[in-house]
Design an enzyme around this catalytic site. Structure first.
Site, mmCIF file in Angstrom:
data_model
loop_
_atom_site.group_PDB
_atom_site.id
_atom_site.type_symbol
_atom_site.label_atom_id
_atom_site.label_comp_id
_atom_site.label_asym_id
_atom_site.label_seq_id
_atom_site.Cartn_x
_atom_site.Cartn_y
_atom_site.Cartn_z
ATOM 1 C CG HIS A 27 47.162 -15.079 23.249
ATOM 2 N ND1 HIS A 27 47.062 -15.243 21.893
ATOM 3 C CD2 HIS A 27 45.974 -15.496 23.755
ATOM 4 C CE1 HIS A 27 45.886 -15.731 21.582
ATOM 5 N NE2 HIS A 27 45.192 -15.887 22.703
ATOM 6 C CE LYS A 51 37.876 -22.774 16.927
ATOM 7 N NZ LYS A 51 37.873 -22.007 18.176
ATOM 8 C CB SER A 137 43.499 -15.947 17.573
ATOM 9 O OG SER A 137 44.420 -16.010 18.621
HETATM 10 N N1 LIG Z 1 43.614 -9.532 23.968
HETATM 11 C C1 LIG Z 1 43.699 -10.268 25.070
HETATM 12 N N2 LIG Z 1 43.910 -9.696 26.275
HETATM 13 C C2 LIG Z 1 43.967 -10.456 27.378
HETATM 14 N N3 LIG Z 1 43.835 -11.788 27.412
HETATM 15 C C3 LIG Z 1 43.632 -12.410 26.257
HETATM 16 C C4 LIG Z 1 43.551 -11.692 25.017
HETATM 17 N N4 LIG Z 1 43.314 -12.583 24.051
HETATM 18 C C5 LIG Z 1 43.267 -13.785 24.646
HETATM 19 N N5 LIG Z 1 43.459 -13.699 25.964
HETATM 20 C C6 LIG Z 1 43.500 -14.765 26.949
HETATM 21 O O1 LIG Z 1 43.967 -15.942 26.335
HETATM 22 C C7 LIG Z 1 43.068 -17.006 26.554
HETATM 23 C C8 LIG Z 1 43.067 -17.943 25.404
HETATM 24 O O2 LIG Z 1 42.688 -17.253 24.311
HETATM 25 P P1 LIG Z 1 42.212 -17.939 22.964
HETATM 26 O O3 LIG Z 1 43.166 -18.972 22.532
HETATM 27 O O4 LIG Z 1 40.767 -18.227 23.002
HETATM 28 O O5 LIG Z 1 42.516 -16.672 22.102
HETATM 29 P P2 LIG Z 1 41.552 -15.714 21.406
HETATM 30 O O6 LIG Z 1 42.417 -14.582 20.999
HETATM 31 O O7 LIG Z 1 40.335 -15.425 22.201
HETATM 32 O O8 LIG Z 1 41.257 -16.577 20.127
HETATM 33 P P3 LIG Z 1 39.866 -16.967 19.464
HETATM 34 O O9 LIG Z 1 39.504 -15.760 18.689
HETATM 35 O O10 LIG Z 1 40.264 -18.137 18.604
HETATM 36 O O11 LIG Z 1 38.941 -17.322 20.566
HETATM 37 C C9 LIG Z 1 41.732 -16.303 26.777
HETATM 38 O O12 LIG Z 1 40.891 -17.105 27.539
HETATM 39 C C10 LIG Z 1 42.159 -15.093 27.543
HETATM 40 O O13 LIG Z 1 42.358 -15.446 28.893
#
Ligand SMILES: Nc1ncnc2c1ncn2[C@@H]1O[C@H](COP(=O)(O)OP(=O)(O)OP(=O)(O)O)[C@@H](O)[C@H]1O
Ligand SMILES: [Mg+2]
Length: 169
Positions: A27, A51, A137
């Site tokens: 992120h 959730k 996450s």
């Molecule tokens: N490792 C990563 N690299 C690049 N962008 C990311 C990454 N993780 C998350 N993102 C970006 O952050 C946005 C929001 O992520 P989100 O909160 O769904 O996190 P997540 O790590 O995918 O968590 P979860 O596992 O709960 O889905 C995603 O749509 C994506 O654009």
């Protein structure tokens, strides 16, 4: 610059939306890169009543604020409802999202097209830093819950919060 023109130039804004439960280095990479492209980057923490997360929305916001403080132009807020309404209320024309893999693409494309159709807001995709292309996450929580080392995947502050929260269980 202090000419009349610069005073009237509106700030270029973008939003990075997500659940950030908790914020990871993946992120942060996207937020940092967006913060170099835009004047103000809004980080919008989605409130999803159905959730329950590991961290409350307030805890997530608190962690995000601390780990993004160094960028200077990042503003962390929560939102519920439609992202396009969040954008409309703040004059944000662009959503910035990271793309990790092809598996992200189908759903992201659908959402980008829906959001554009709803309000004209544009979605810009940033290819993930390959170091973090496997990182989410959920995976961090799962690995940490089983005692795996995630210290290279989250900021130290988040690692501390994770260790504490998982220890409570
Ligand atoms: N490792 C990563 N690299 C690049 N962008 C990311 C990454 N993780 C998350 N993102 C970006 O952050 C946005 C929001 O992520 P989100 O909160 O769904 O996190 P997540 O790590 O995918 O968590 P979860 O596992 O709960 O889905 C995603 O749509 C994506 O654009
Ligand atoms: Mg996700």
């Amino acid at each position: 610059m202090n000419g009349p023109e610069s005073e009237e130039t509106p700030l270029r804004r973008a939003v990075c939306p997500g659940s950030f439960d908790p914020v990871t280095n993946g992120h942060l990479d996207i937020i940092a890169r967006a913060s170099r492209l835009y004047d103000v980057v809004h980080v919008a923490v989605m409130i999803n009543q159905s959730k329950k997360g590991l961290f409350t929305v307030d805890e997530r916001i608190d962690l995000l604020r601390q780990v993004t403080a160094e960028y200077g132009n990042v503003k962390v807020e929560s939102f519920h409802g439609l992202l396009v309404d969040f954008c409309k209320q703040r004059d944000i024309p662009a959503i910035v999202k990271g793309l990790r893999a092809v598996s992200d693409f189908d759903y992201e494309l659908q959402m980008a097209q829906m959001n554009n159709g709803l309000s004209g807001v544009e979605t810009l995709f940033v290819p993930t830093n390959p170091t973090y292309s496997f990182l989410s996450s959920s995976l961090v929580k799962e690995v940490a819950a089983w005692g795996g080392d995630v210290s290279h995947l989250v900021p130290p502050l988040v690692l501390e919060a994770l260790t504490e929260r998982l220890g409570e269980r």
